[in-house]
Design an enzyme around this catalytic site. Structure first.
Site, PDB file in Angstrom:
ATOM      1  N   LEU A 514      58.113  24.432  71.369  1.00 52.26           N
ATOM      2  CA  LEU A 514      58.464  23.513  70.274  1.00 52.26           C
ATOM      3  C   LEU A 514      59.543  22.549  70.696  1.00 52.26           C
ATOM      4  O   LEU A 514      59.657  21.451  70.173  1.00 52.26           O
ATOM      5  CB  LEU A 514      58.989  24.312  69.076  1.00 52.26           C
ATOM      6  N   GLY A 515      60.379  22.971  71.630  1.00 50.88           N
ATOM      7  CA  GLY A 515      61.470  22.094  72.041  1.00 50.88           C
ATOM      8  C   GLY A 515      62.509  22.885  72.774  1.00 50.88           C
ATOM      9  O   GLY A 515      62.289  24.027  73.196  1.00 50.88           O
ATOM     10  N   GLY A 517      66.298  24.382  72.543  1.00 50.37           N
ATOM     11  CA  GLY A 517      67.438  24.670  71.678  1.00 50.37           C
ATOM     12  C   GLY A 517      68.720  24.664  72.472  1.00 50.37           C
ATOM     13  O   GLY A 517      68.730  24.305  73.652  1.00 50.37           O
ATOM     14  N   GLY A 518      69.783  25.084  71.854  1.00 51.49           N
ATOM     15  CA  GLY A 518      71.099  25.056  72.477  1.00 51.49           C
ATOM     16  C   GLY A 518      71.147  25.774  73.815  1.00 51.49           C
ATOM     17  O   GLY A 518      71.758  25.288  74.756  1.00 51.49           O
ATOM     18  N   PHE A 519      70.504  26.922  73.913  1.00 51.24           N
ATOM     19  CA  PHE A 519      70.634  27.667  75.160  1.00 51.24           C
ATOM     20  C   PHE A 519      69.308  28.027  75.812  1.00 51.24           C
ATOM     21  O   PHE A 519      69.249  28.887  76.670  1.00 51.24           O
ATOM     22  CB  PHE A 519      71.477  28.930  74.956  1.00 51.24           C
ATOM     23  N   GLY A 520      68.257  27.407  75.393  1.00 53.63           N
ATOM     24  CA  GLY A 520      66.990  27.695  76.046  1.00 53.63           C
ATOM     25  C   GLY A 520      65.830  27.128  75.259  1.00 53.63           C
ATOM     26  O   GLY A 520      66.009  26.577  74.175  1.00 53.63           O
ATOM     27  N   PRO A 521      64.613  27.268  75.797  1.00 49.38           N
ATOM     28  CA  PRO A 521      63.435  26.715  75.124  1.00 49.38           C
ATOM     29  C   PRO A 521      63.094  27.485  73.845  1.00 49.38           C
ATOM     30  O   PRO A 521      63.436  28.652  73.713  1.00 49.38           O
ATOM     31  CB  PRO A 521      62.323  26.890  76.161  1.00 49.38           C
ATOM     32  N   VAL A 522      62.423  26.794  72.926  1.00 48.48           N
ATOM     33  CA  VAL A 522      62.006  27.412  71.668  1.00 48.48           C
ATOM     34  C   VAL A 522      60.476  27.374  71.604  1.00 48.48           C
ATOM     35  O   VAL A 522      59.867  26.338  71.869  1.00 48.48           O
ATOM     36  CB  VAL A 522      62.589  26.652  70.459  1.00 48.48           C
ATOM     37  N   ASP A 633      78.195  21.424  65.950  1.00 47.41           N
ATOM     38  CA  ASP A 633      77.132  20.626  66.569  1.00 47.41           C
ATOM     39  C   ASP A 633      76.094  20.218  65.526  1.00 47.41           C
ATOM     40  O   ASP A 633      74.892  20.369  65.719  1.00 47.41           O
ATOM     41  CB  ASP A 633      76.474  21.407  67.714  1.00 47.41           C
TER      42      ASP A 633
END
Ligand SMILES: *[C@@H]1O[C@H](CO)[C@@H](O)[C@H](O)[C@H]1NC(C)=O
Ligand SMILES: *[C@@H]1O[C@H](CO)[C@@H](O)[C@H](O)[C@H]1NC(C)=O
Ligand SMILES: *[C@@H]1O[C@H](CO)[C@@H](O)[C@H](O)[C@H]1NC(C)=O
Ligand SMILES: *[C@@H]1O[C@H](CO)[C@@H](O)[C@H](O)[C@H]1NC(C)=O
Ligand SMILES: *[C@@H]1O[C@H](CO)[C@@H](O)[C@H](O)[C@H]1NC(C)=O
Ligand SMILES: *[C@@H]1O[C@H](CO)[C@@H](O)[C@H](O)[C@H]1NC(C)=O
Ligand SMILES: *[C@@H]1O[C@H](CO)[C@@H](O)[C@H](O)[C@H]1NC(C)=O
Ligand SMILES: *[C@@H]1O[C@H](CO)[C@@H](O)[C@H](O)[C@H]1NC(C)=O
Length: 825
Positions: A514-515, A517-522, A633
């Site tokens: 999906l995209g 995120g702050g610390f890794g892929p979602v 953030d």
């Protein structure tokens, strides 16, 4: 040809006529010669409520119910035949000559009826503007004389004016019970009712097991519901006398609708509706955090949502089974360090608490605190005493005769309790704020002592421990290994195994991504039961990511709010770390507002709803969650949207929780997103709740204008979006900021007000910016707003300059005029 046109127009005419007839035949009252069939309905005189037949959710069954008539979302507040549905649309409602309402099915059998001990000469049934269906003598409007009323038989909704409680003379109990499911209004597993044993309080049960108690009424509110306070939406009362016990509320302004609902998953929540928002907005919940759970910390334990772990023992008490307690199973509770000696005992005062379970208590309305104390002193099995009513310095007496269960520390609106202790344990002249850490520190001290004595070799370890403690205090981050946090402290979090997640995401396939995120892929996932999830996977290489991962678990597991994304569970296996969230089908806000085609889907009412939702979510973080969290953030891509366009704040990887009185902190590592960062944060690393307010302001301006703050381009000047908006505002041309897709749907005063509030939020100096509470009030209020001062960061160029020059003497700058933040105070 001509004939057919004629017949069509004739048909149309007849349809319209029929329509008019059906509308005009909606009545609010029926007598014994009339009836309501499926398809027909009753509408209260002012049109607020409607009664008729409906099918809930995807069910085909028919039920007789009452719902809001002027609300665009079907909202049923009462169901007559909730246990016995009609199977087809041949149901009929009638009133008999004795004044009994009867619901008949297709073969004429009564499937539901009212009863009454009295009868009337000329009975009628009327739907009142309050949503109350009343059977009464025709012409007699006194509710006291009614034969029957639906308000006496609540389902899952408490409407304004409805009583929740007991008639002490007849024993009649008015209580709420949840629906089984959205498709089935029959009694579910949860009930919320008044418990009359001891001093009355409200108790929520699941299959008869207590899940939550409100605490006793103390004259102002229920002891454990600090959120219940005078407000602009409703007023409330609790009546407690020899005849009856009940809670009731009334709305202050009937143009804002509000209802309390016992939800299917066992929360008791208030929702409000205004025509502007077109959606039921979440207002308040009884279960608002982990400490709400009944008896979480066991006997003589106390819950404090701001500490970690949340449970601690009262002063003078130690965990009964330390091993189990340390594993964060607190149900065994705590035991006295020093046994009581009846005659020689004293009382220790604790302040700011929710009073413990009072179902085995004794009360006297006329005693004062001194008399109460001696009463408790006299009886060796009395464990504690407190005032019954805290108004006017306190009055009345409550005594406990059992272990003290379900206490918690409240940060506001708590009250005092005096607990029996052995004389040697008393802390004279000191009010003890329940401190869940005192035992921990004591134990820590013992450990440290033994380590020191066992040799210099271990000194290093002590140092490490010390440094770790200090670091923990400084950042106020509750760091612990993620495994612990997940499994033990947040048992409501589901643990997923790696196989399940891997399977649900197609082995983390690229198409499911999906995209980032702050610390890794979602990734998007689909569980076997059909539930859609979003999985955030920690990149294995990222050390920083691990910190953010832990940070996110720690923060979000404690938060529950309609406008925050919901964490469903986690998966920790070998070196895999994943968080599982509810899936948000409409993606994030940036996909919608900055995209030319997508943005046409978002009209002004939806945008306004989103702005208000974000504001409420942020208010919860800053103020109502009792943790005081700074998100750090906030940006369009961190606002996710569900199917109803409810915004949900996500990504707490950078969030920080603050102590009660701390309002700002600084950091050497400035993280966040340019374009949304406030000047004091970007430049000086100073962050506070006001840095989130700044980011919120940027978001508002972006939502109204449909442009990004960063990278904004205008042919006439080189200001960024904030500078552009400010320029237009000062010239009284704010209208020109409004993006095309909302020009048609916009409510101009609302849009202008939003821009104005946005500009107040992005003012250069943090002290000038309003709190989120003021923002929420300003957005929906009508009072005159203060004049905003110039915003921080007019130009992207200013930011670049600010970053490259020395820390102290740069900040909010417009072209050549530089204002120094630190001196401007
Ligand atoms: C019932 O109401 C209707 C319409 O208002 C009226 O015509 C009729 O006379 C009433 N019947 C009785 C028994 O009151
Ligand atoms: C309802 O069902 C009965 C028998 O099951 C049938 O006779 C009747 O016509 C049905 N009514 C409607 C309105 O469908
Ligand atoms: C009434 O209708 C139901 C169907 O809803 C049917 O099962 C039942 O046998 C009928 N009862 C009688 C007495 O006809
Ligand atoms: C109403 O009906 C219920 C059960 O059918 C009964 O227990 C109750 O006593 C009745 N109440 C009155 C006032 O008749
Ligand atoms: C209600 O409780 C029963 C028994 O514990 C359980 O089987 C059922 O799943 C529960 N229903 C819901 C909707 O939680
Ligand atoms: C009630 O609210 C509406 C809309 O918010 C407002 O116009 C009206 O003045 C309010 N009425 C009172 C009595 O406060
Ligand atoms: C209880 O306390 C009193 C007064 O402090 C003391 O005289 C007495 O010996 C104590 N009794 C016991 C059983 O400890
Ligand atoms: C102390 O209170 C309990 C509970 O009310 C009661 O059962 C007991 O008799 C009392 N004992 C004395 C000595 O008064």
């Amino acid at each position: 040809m001509r004939a057919s046109v004629d017949s069509i127009s004739k048909l149309l005419y007849i349809t319209i006529l029929l329509l008019i007839i059906t509308i005009s035949t909606a009545v609010d009252i029926i007598n014994t010669t009339q009836s309501i069939r499926d398809g027909g309905s009753m509408v209260s005189a002012d049109g607020s409520f409607k009664m008729g037949f409906f099918s809930p959710g995807s069910s085909k069954n028919r039920y007789l119910g009452i719902w809001y008539n002027k609300v665009s979302v079907m909202t049923v507040v009462w169901v007559a035949n909730r246990e016995i549905p009609l199977t087809n649309s041949s149901g009929v409602l009638k009133i008999t000559g004795e004044g009994i309402l009867e619901l008949l099915n297709q073969n004429g059998s009564i499937i539901w009826s009212t009863n009454s001990s009295r009868s009337a000469r000329n009975p009628v049934a009327q739907l009142l503007d309050s949503g109350n269906l009343v059977v009464k003598e025709d012409g007699d409007d006194d509710l006291e004389n009614s034969l029957w009323q639906s308000f006496d038989y609540p389902c899952d909704t408490l409407l304004p004016g409805m009583k929740m409680g007991r008639d002490l003379i007849t024993g009649f109990d008015r209580y709420l019970s949840s629906w089984k499911s959205p498709d089935d209004p029959s009694r579910g597993n949860f009930t919320f009712r008044n418990d009359p044993s001891g001093h009355p309080e409200q108790i929520l049960t699941e299959n008869s097991i207590v899940r939550y108690r409100s605490g006793p009424w103390n004259g102002l509110r229920f002891s454990g519901v600090p959120q219940l306070r005078p407000n602009t939406l409703y007023k409330f009362e609790f009546v407690f006398n020899d005849k009856e016990i009940y809670y009731r509320y009334q709305l202050l302004n009937n143009s804002i609708l509000s209802r309390l609902v016992l939800t299917q998953n066992g929360n008791f929540q208030r929702f409000t509706w205004t025509d502007q928002t077109d959606v039921w907005a979440f207002y308040l919940a009884l279960f608002d955090d982990y400490c709400s759970r009944y008896a979480l910390c066991g006997a003589y334990g106390t819950c404090d949502i701001t500490s970690s772990p949340v449970c601690g023992c009262l002063k003078g008490f130690l965990p009964k089974v330390p091993k189990v307690w340390d594993m964060m199973d607190w149900s065994d509770g705590c035991a006295r360090r020093t046994a009581l000696n009846c005659s020689g005992d004293g009382f220790q005062k604790y302040s700011g608490v929710k009073l413990p379970d009072i179902r085995k208590s004794w009360l006297n309305k006329n005693m004062n605190l001194e008399e109460c104390k001696s009463m408790c002193m006299k009886n060796c099995s009395c464990t504690a005493y407190a005032n019954l009513d805290i108004r006017e310095g306190g009055s009345g007496c409550l005594l406990w005769f059992s272990e003290l269960i379900d206490m918690r520390q409240l940060n506001e609106n708590g009250q005092d309790i005096y607990i029996r202790m052995a004389a040697s344990e008393l802390d004279h002249d000191v009010d003890v704020r329940i401190d869940s850490k005192s035992n921990k520190t004591k134990r820590m001290r013992i450990i440290v002592m033994s380590v020191v004595t066992s040799g210099m070799l271990l000194l290093g370890l002590v140092m490490v421990l010390f440094l770790w403690k200090k670091k923990q205090k400084k950042g106020s981050i509750l760091k612990r290994s993620a495994d612990d946090s997940c499994k033990k402290e947040y048992p409501e979090l589901q643990l997923f195994d790696f196989g399940t997640i891997s399977c649900s995401t197609n082995n983390f396939s690229h198409t499911n991504k999906l995209g980032q995120g702050g610390f890794g892929p979602v990734y998007k996932g689909l569980l076997k039961d059909g539930q859609e999830i979003a999985v955030k996977r920690l990149s294995k290489s990222s050390r920083q990511g691990l910190d953010e991962f832990k940070n996110e678990v720690i923060h979000i597991a404690k938060l529950q709010h309609r406008n925050l994304v919901k964490l469903l569970g986690c998966c920790i296996q070998a070196d895999e770390r994943m968080l599982v969230y509810e899936f948000m089908p409409k993606k994030s806000l940036d996909f919608l507002i900055f995209d030319r085609t997508q943005s046409t889907l978002l009209d002004w009412p939806k945008r306004y709803h989103i702005i208000n939702g974000i504001a409420r979510g942020l208010l919860y973080l800053h103020q109502d969650s009792r943790l005081r969290i700074i998100h750090r953030d906030l940006k369009a891509s961190n606002i996710l949207l569900d199917n109803n366009m409810n915004p949900k704040i996500s990504d707490f990887g950078l969030a920080r929780s603050f102590g009660e009185n701390q309002t700002e902190d600084n950091t050497n590592r400035v993280v966040g997103t340019y374009g949304y960062m406030s000047p004091e944060y970007a430049i000086d690393g100073l962050y506070s709740i006001k840095s989130d307010v700044f980011s919120f302001g940027v978001l508002v301006i972006e939502i109204v204008s449909g442009s990004r703050n960063r990278g904004f381009y205008h042919p006439d000047h080189n200001l960024n979006l904030l500078g552009h908006a400010w320029g237009l505002f000062t010239e009284g041309r704010s209208c020109e900021l409004i993006t095309e897709p909302i020009e048609e749907s916009c409510n101009l005063p609302e849009v202008l007000r939003s821009i104005h509030v946005g500009l107040l939020c992005v003012q250069c100096h943090p002290n000038d910016r309003p709190s989120m509470l003021s923002v929420v009030l300003m957005l929906c209020g009508e009072a005159k707003l203060p004049q905003p001062k110039q915003p921080g960061f007019f130009t992207d160029r200013a930011l670049v300059e600010a970053n490259s020059s020395s820390r102290k003497n740069t900040s909010c700058s417009v072209n050549d005029s530089t204002i120094t933040l630190l001196e401007a105070r």
